[in-house]
Design an enzyme around this catalytic site. Structure first.
Site, short mmCIF file in Angstrom:
data_model
loop_
_atom_site.label_atom_id
_atom_site.label_comp_id
_atom_site.label_asym_id
_atom_site.label_seq_id
_atom_site.Cartn_x
_atom_site.Cartn_y
_atom_site.Cartn_z
N HIS A 440 0.92 -1.57 -0.05
CA HIS A 440 -0.17 0.09 0.16
C HIS A 440 0.67 1.25 -0.01
CE1 HIS A 440 -4.19 -1.56 0.46
NE2 HIS A 440 -3.53 -2.59 1.10
N LYS A 732 -9.62 13.61 3.57
CA LYS A 732 -8.67 12.55 3.65
C LYS A 732 -7.72 12.99 4.77
CE LYS A 732 -7.84 12.90 -0.70
NZ LYS A 732 -7.61 11.97 -1.40
N ARG A 733 -6.91 11.86 5.22
CA ARG A 733 -5.89 12.02 6.09
C ARG A 733 -5.03 13.11 5.65
NH1 ARG A 733 -0.99 9.45 6.13
NH2 ARG A 733 -1.65 7.94 4.56
N LYS A 738 -0.44 14.38 0.41
CA LYS A 738 -1.69 14.72 -0.15
C LYS A 738 -2.05 16.07 -0.54
CE LYS A 738 -3.39 10.42 2.26
NZ LYS A 738 -4.02 9.78 1.18
N THR A 894 -9.19 5.52 -2.45
CA THR A 894 -10.50 5.09 -2.63
C THR A 894 -11.25 6.07 -2.52
OG1 THR A 894 -10.58 4.53 -0.26
CG2 THR A 894 -9.88 2.76 -1.97
N LYS A 898 -15.32 6.90 -4.62
CA LYS A 898 -16.69 7.27 -4.13
C LYS A 898 -17.04 8.61 -4.67
CE LYS A 898 -14.71 5.05 0.04
NZ LYS A 898 -14.08 5.17 1.30
#
Length: 1052
Positions: A440, A732-733, A738, A894, A898
């Site tokens: 991952h 998100k985290r 990110k 992911t 969505k």
């Protein structure tokens, strides 16, 4: 340690009295109730409770009274074959009285939730028992999914939806004085995960059950979760989760399913030649089972969570009575704290030990349980060579790696197999699809490594086994590449060995000995080589201590500020004070003082690759990086091991249940509901993308979902936002790669430009937006917490700026009331006030508009404590979603799937699953910007060499931040991370500055497209239509076929 039938023998959330009441039911169900037995179950209940039923109500609140609804007694009435509202209401009333957690005189929402959940669980237990009884009878191969995280979300709505009972439960609760939505809201999210890694695991369980695959999930039962996030004036604060405070109606403790777990101690050889691991610290892992129902199928699989405890006799009564209360409970506390927190901070040695204990507990308890099941199914004739034919173990990231040496330990030390026999079973994995590893992360510094010294102390027997597996690997490398080219062999061993910085074992000790070229050594060469060794050693030490936990597919840094893997330590002195001649002897002495001993490490990912038969990435681009960069040497040795399995999400939770309006529209236009389990049918929407009726329905569904988010934001933050603005969401985290920092800097730039414009210019150039952030920063990740603080500071400034409020918050072009348009805000306020006060107009939008015009408005919103339940509201309402990680650093993601499923348009880089999403939805329906993955290394090198020239807009926005416009907080550390050529926490490692101009230009295209609502809606429809590939059903079919070698088993 025996296998337990799936029965309701004990519910941890129930009192001792309820246990007694439930006893006969437990014994009945434990025999494996079939559909025909449900009548016996109902009759049993009827005999016991028909004598009386009266739920007293003393609450003065009308909604707290239990309505009779025509059901006068708590008879069981509940028929799993054809449940109706009356039988469901009877079942709920039964549990309200006989499975109590609350006082009997009220039927308020918390009690209604627990009684409803227990009613649903009755039905699940019957299917659950039948499922595994059938698997036992057939003795089929089963998949076992081991994960440190399962981010389940709420279970009630998902369970009744999968059972097809949503309408019946809604009616039953309405008859009892409550509505389903309010009851569902009482359920806390299960705090068993943090981000995408755990959510992926939960989606997989849903798909496994729905597709009728025989499978189990294994995890840990965290008492306090990761943490509950609070946002204060100082930024993020963490408090313990309380999800188990009132109990969990979905779980069932299996007191007869427990296994011993050992730590520390020593390894000795017995007189019989067997190896024994003795002494040390012993605890027990106890099973808690959670049923996972499939959609429109009887198949209900099991998520088994382990909780840890010590036996009562370990409580030191002597110490307690002597006044040393802490010492008295020390053994109990040490055992229980293993399952207190998900990803405990690991900056301390104690924190590292606790994390390693967690991982070993998961692996040992699960493997012991899997082996016990195999032995039971085998009967008296256990054939260990058949083990791979019955068991498929999937390791979700490297956290469950210890299941490899643990399996070898059990086979050799406990079951009596020789090393050769046990290793042959392990080697058969290559042929029979049993143990496999999902990677991952593509970040080399995030690949999990453990201190060999720490592991030797905590798990001495496992280190011996790992050393032997490492020796097997060395043998394989030597066999493949030979010994003629010593340099090549040394390179292969350095990159591939499981044990890093550890001498070769005795049989291979002389492999790398090179003949001396000359007896004369140039001192300058020695100095140069020594300096290089120092740099590498320090770098490896930095990486070795970096324990990161995954929450989106990428591990989360536990160090305060993660250091890039290729970033070298800054030299202690930039230049020597004076040039001096140094003799070779003196230089050697100096080297001896300078060169540190490199830390000996266990590389967990390498161990997974060596022992597993398959290694898969989770997106096409990620799998290519895994093969060609991260594990290239292993790929060259074992190319057939490597696969891609692009992630997916369950369309049940992430479309059907969380977005019912859109789901009904889809079913209507494609003429079937089959898309829920066959998402390929979503592609049929493409032919209707230009249909005006469909576009209107799409916009209305989106509007309704946005109204729900308006209420959520008001509840969570106190701000009111406009449903007419674009909802621009990044949830998100919080992590530097990110790039939430890029998003908020883009907002700051937008804000600055608006301040410089006239009102007319603003309205012409910008569309109104509500920019929504959500996500948790790991508790010790300082830079991520600075980003959270910065976002909230920007929000506090922008949301109170009246000058630009009409655009950054929303532009109020007209106010609707009683069918007329009022251009004057004041007139609309007066009219709406009059209507609400005197004419009792009940329109929610009128009342909302009145609130918007009078209360605090917000445009930059940080939603605290982001979780699955919040996502289920935000994602259906989103119009633009940001997936803007540095290219090549996100494994998959992911949430992007969505958002696309729910008709949201993505802005992002070519990273992770973005690449495949863009291919499926169409390039013109995806806002793309930024550098490509293959360019990243060169761009970082350019930065290090001082050749990077920042865009003036980037420099402008940093200067604006430093001007103090967003408060007195010092942002120098945050802005400084984007500057400089090299150094710890500097040099813009994640290339925010490089991609910033491209990002701004792409956002201008977003504004332009949103102004044409027909175009935007068409893009939205095509995103939903193109999302069909990203169902977890497709992913699970691929795992089952290519890795696990299991077949669907449909219950009769």
């Amino acid at each position: 340690m025996a296998f337990s039938q799936f029965s309701a023998t004990s519910c941890p959330s129930s009192s001792s009295e309820s246990f007694v009441q439930y006893g006969s039911l437990s014994r009945f169900i434990s025999f494996g109730a079939r559909s025909g037995n449900s009548k016996r179950l109902l009759n049993l209940r009827s005999r016991r409770v028909a004598r009386s039923f009266s739920v007293k109500n003393v609450s003065s609140e009308p909604n707290a009274k239990l309505k009779e609804s025509g059901v006068k007694e708590a008879t069981s009435g509940y028929n799993p074959d054809s449940p109706d509202a009356a039988s469901i209401a009877s079942s709920i009333k039964y549990h309200a009285e006989f499975t109590p957690l609350f006082s009997p005189d009220k039927f308020e929402l918390p009690k209604a939730y627990f009684a409803t959940a227990q009613s649903v669980r009755d039905n699940l237990i019957i299917n659950w028992n039948e499922t595994y009884e059938y698997y036992e009878k057939l003795n089929v191969k089963q998949a076992y999914y081991l994960s440190m995280e399962f981010l389940q979300g709420r279970a009630l709505l998902n369970a009744i939806g999968n059972l097809g009972l949503t309408g019946a439960y809604a009616e039953a609760l309405n008859n009892l004085g409550h509505n389903l939505e309010n009851v569902v809201s009482q359920e806390p999210d299960a705090a068993l995960g943090n981000g995408g890694l755990g959510r992926l695991a939960s989606c997989f369980l849903d798909s496994l059950a729905t597709l009728n695959y025989p499978a189990w999930g294994y995890g840990l039962r965290y008492k306090y979760g990761l943490f509950k996030q609070r946002i204060t004036k100082d930024g993020q604060e963490e408090v313990a989760e309380n999800w188990l405070e009132l109990g969990n109606p979905w779980e069932m403790v299996r007191n007869d399913v427990s296994y011993p777990i050992k730590f520390y101690g020593k390894v000795v050889s017995g007189s019989d030649g067997k190896t024994n691991w003795i002494g040390g610290e012993d605890i027990q892992a106890v099973a808690y089972d959670v049923p996972i129902p499939g959609y429109k199928t009887k198949t209900t699989i099991n998520l088994r969570l382990w909780s840890t405890k010590a036996p009562s006799e370990d409580f030191d009564l002597y110490a307690f009575n002597s006044g040393d209360h802490t010492k008295a409970a020390e053994a109990l506390s040490n055992a229980e704290k293993i399952c207190y927190i998900l990803y405990p901070g690991d900056e301390s040695v104690e924190g590292k030990i606790l994390r390693l204990k967690q991982q070993y507990t998961l692996c040992s308890a699960s493997l012991q349980d899997i082996i016990a099941q195999f032995e039971r199914r085998s009967g008296t004739n256990v054939r260990w060579e058949e083990f791979p034919e019955k068991v498929a173990v999937q390791m979700n990231d490297t956290h469950p790696t210890l299941c490899i040496p643990e399996l070898m330990r059990i086979l050799v030390d406990v079951k009596g197999l020789s090393w050769k026999e046990a290793w042959n079973i392990t080697q058969r994995y290559f042929l029979l699809q049993t143990v496999a590893y999902t990677n991952h992360t593509v970040l080399p510094e995030a690949l999990e490594k453990w201190s060999l010294e720490l592991m030797q102390k905590l798990l001495p027997r496992h280190v011996e086994i790992i050393e032997m597996i490492d020796e097997e690997l060395i043998h394989a490398i030597v066999s493949e590449y030979g010994t003629a080219d010593v340099d090549l062999l040394e390179k292969k061993l350095k990159e591939m060995r499981i044990l890093e910085n550890v001498d070769l074992p005795a049989p291979f000790a002389d492999l790398l000995v090179k003949p001396k070229k000359s007896a004369v050594v140039d001192p300058s060469d020695k100095v140069k080589n020594s300096e290089e060794e120092v740099e590498v050693g320090d770098e490896e030490l930095e990486v070795a201590d970096e324990e990161l936990e995954p929450a989106d597919e990428e591990p989360e840094p536990a160090d305060e500020e993660p250091k890039p893997a290729d970033e070298e330590p800054e030299p202690a002195d930039e230049e020597p004070e004076a040039e001096k001649e140094i003799s070779p002897a003196a230089e050697e002495k100096k080297e001896a003082k300078v060169v540190p001993e490199p830390q000996k490490l266990v590389r967990m990912a390498n161990l997974c690759i060596v022992a597993g038969h398959a290694v898969n990435g989770v997106a096409a681009i990620h799998s290519e990086i895994v093969k060609n960069e991260v594990f290239n040497e292993f790929y060259k040795l074992w190319p057939d091991k490597f696969q891609n399995k692009t992630n997916g999400v369950t369309p049940r939770r992430w479309m059907l249940f969380c977005n019912p309006d859109l789901s009904k529209i889809i079913s209507k236009w494609i003429g079937t509901e089959d898309w829920v389990t066959n998402t390929e049918k979503l592609a049929e929407l493409r032919k209707f993308a230009d249909n005006e009726d469909l576009q209107k329905q799409f916009r209305l569904a989106k509007r309704n979902n946005k109204m729900k988010v308006v209420s959520l934001i008001k509840e969570k933050t106190g701000y009111l936002v406009s449903p007419d603005a674009m909802f621009d969401i990044q949830v998100k985290r919080i992590h530097e790669y990110k790039r939430q920092l890029m998003n908020i800097l883009g907002i700051v730039y937008r804000y600055k430009k608006m301040k410089e414009m006239s009102d007319a210019e603003r309205k012409a150039k910008f569309v109104p937006r509500v920019c929504i952030f959500g996500g948790k920063a790991f508790a010790t990740y300082v830079q991520a917490k600075r980003i959270v603080k910065f976002i909230t500071d920007v929000g506090a400034t922008v949301n109170h700026d009246a000058e630009i409020g009409d655009l950054l918050k929303w532009r109020l072009g007209r106010c609707w009331a009683v069918g007329k348009v009022y251009q004057s805000v004041d007139m609309a306020v007066d009219l709406l006030s009059y209507l609400c006060a005197f004419l009792l107009v009940q329109s929610a939008e009128y009342i909302l508009l009145l609130g918007i015009l009078k209360e605090l408005r917000g445009e930059v919103i940080f939603v605290p404590d982001y979780n699955v339940s919040v996502a289920e509201l935000l994602i259906p309402a989103s119009e633009l979603s940001q997936h803007i990680s540095t290219a090549g650093m996100e494994a998959s993601g992911t949430s992007n799937m969505k958002f696309a499923m729910n008709g949201c348009i993505l802005i992002g880089t070519l990273d992770g699953a973005n690449v495949e999403i863009r291919e499926e939805v169409g390039e013109e329906n995806f806002f793309l910007f930024g550098a490509k993955a293959h360019e990243i290394a060169g761009l970082r090198k350019e930065r290090t060499e001082g050749k990077f020239v920042p865009d003036p807009r980037f420099e402008e926005v940093k200067e604006f931040v430093r001007s103090g416009v967003f408060g007195s907080n010092n942002y120098n550390e945050l802005m400084g991370s984007l500057e400089g050529k090299e150094g710890y926490g500097r040099a813009d490692y994640f290339l925010v500055g490089k991609d910033f101009p491209s990002y701004l230009e792409c956002q201008e295209k977003v504004d332009e497209a949103y102004q044409d609502q027909k175009l935007w809606t068409r893009m939205s429809i095509l995103n939903t239509a193109g999302s069909y590939k990203f169902s977890s059903d497709r992913t699970i079919h691929e795992y089952a076929r290519d890795i696990w070698n299991i077949e669907p088993i449909e219950l009769p």
